[in-house]
Design an enzyme around this catalytic site. Structure first.
Site, PDB file in Angstrom:
ATOM      1  CB  SER A   1      -0.958  -0.039   1.193  1.00 52.11           C
ATOM      2  OG  SER A   1      -1.952   0.949   1.087  1.00 52.11           O
TER       3      SER A   1
ATOM      4  CG  ASP B   1      -7.055  -2.278  -3.724  1.00 53.32           C
ATOM      5  OD1 ASP B   1      -7.714  -1.354  -3.214  1.00 53.32           O
ATOM      6  OD2 ASP B   1      -5.852  -2.478  -3.452  1.00 53.32           O
TER       7      ASP B   1
END
Length: 365
Positions: free
Chosen positions: A185, A263
């Site tokens: 991330s 996502d």
């Protein structure tokens, strides 16, 4: 350890958020109005600001990983905690070391996510545990978050942590010639910045404390690529790669970008864009997509579920590509056991979604 089964216990784990009443912090780069590439990309998804996307990624990561870390505290993992790698606040790292070391082990230097505001080295506990069980030393690197530090500070901290690993891991049983860099991330963004910045320095003859050639491969998990005003261009790996010389690109290790197709915090198009830019520049890069997986599935929920873990298997296939003995041992090892029940993971996700909806509604009112 049996899976935690009490609804009250899970609820308690999820509700132990910041009860001190501290004011919610704003984005580390809000003043420059950047955005992750691929966000706000049309369709049914709302057009979102960078601040909204940071908040979504932070809430999703925080709620699920809080449950994860609470569970791992019961496992008694062999961890060397808070090793100091620099002089700044939070210049610490945790080492997850295999129980039986009879030869130098491959090493993973891991830079955690956390939307640049809640990153913490313990978020890498699951990955550290899984890889240590398979003969790999994992160094989970902490770094300053906003507002304690800027994006530049975060990249500098990560680079210094990587330097410590490269120069000291042999004393912990690691192989300094088999070091792999992993970021997740926001940590994928920070780690990519540190790696490319180091390649720029090295190719231009600047003084360095670690070499890009020591990194065998870079894995970017669910990463975002930052773009925005001119002040942020040096912290956009995509822009820096486009502007880099062929000598800089030649120094980069093989790069593997891994992303879930479902996502919505940082869509997989961000990794696709970065992979395209790297390939066009002449770097060795590939994209690995995980069908139906969300932002945290491939990193948190799947390991908690136990059984086969596609992401870990893909990472291991690269790290142990030339080690047939270890590959055979891994193939014969029993599948990891489930740590929590499925309803508990769904509860964590539903709590996150409810929180996000409440925030959105409060902004509209």
């Amino acid at each position: 350890m049996r899976p935690v089964s009490s609804a009250e216990e899970v609820g308690a784990l999820l509700s132990r958020s910041d009860s001190s009443g501290r004011r919610r912090r704003s984005s580390p780069v809000q003043s420059a109005s950047p955005r992750p590439v691929g966000c706000g990309c049309g369709g049914p998804r709302r057009q979102s600001s960078f601040r909204d996307d940071v908040g979504h990624a932070a809430s999703e990561t925080y709620l699920v990983t809080r449950l994860t870390f609470s569970l791992l505290q019961y496992l008694g993992l062999p961890v060397r905690r808070s090793i100091v790698y620099g002089e700044q606040p939070r210049n610490r790292l945790d080492l997850y070391i295999p129980k039986d070391i009879n030869r130098p082990c491959p090493v993973v230097a891991f830079v955690t996510g956390g939307a640049w505001i809640i990153g913490y080295k313990a978020w890498g506990s699951l990955l550290g545990r899984r890889l240590a069980e398979r003969g790999i030393i994992v160094a989970c690197i902490d770094y300053r978050n906003f507002p304690q530090g800027t994006i530049g500070d975060m990249v500098s901290d990560a680079s210094q942590g990587i330097s410590y690993v490269c120069n000291n891991i042999a004393s912990y049983g690691g192989d300094p010639n088999r070091i792999y860099l992993v970021g997740q991330s926001a940590g994928a963004h920070i780690a990519a910045c540190a790696l490319i910045e180091q390649a720029v320095k090295e190719s231009s003859g600047q003084s360095i404390s670690w070499s890009v050639t020591q990194i065998k491969a870079y894995f970017g998990l669910s990463g975002g690529i930052m773009e925005g005003e001119e002040s942020l261009s040096r912290y956009s790996p995509e822009i820096v790669v486009k502007q880099s010389s062929s000598q800089t690109i030649a120094l980069l290790p093989p790069i593997v970008l891994m992303h879930g197709t479902e996502d919505y915090s940082i869509p997989s198009s961000a990794s696709q864009t970065f992979a395209d830019v790297l390939q066009q520049a002449g770097a060795q890069a590939k994209l690995q997509l995980y069908e139906g997986k969300t932002h945290t599935d491939i990193f948190i929920q799947d390991p908690l579920r136990g059984g086969r873990d596609p992401l870990v298997e893909d990472v291991l296939s690269i790290i142990h590509v030339d080690d047939e003995i270890t590959q055979e041992k891994i193939a014969l090892a029993p599948a990891p056991r489930r740590l929590v029940f499925e309803w508990q993971l769904q509860l964590a996700r539903e709590t996150m979604e409810t929180t996000e909806l409440s925030v959105m509604e409060s902004k509209q009112n």
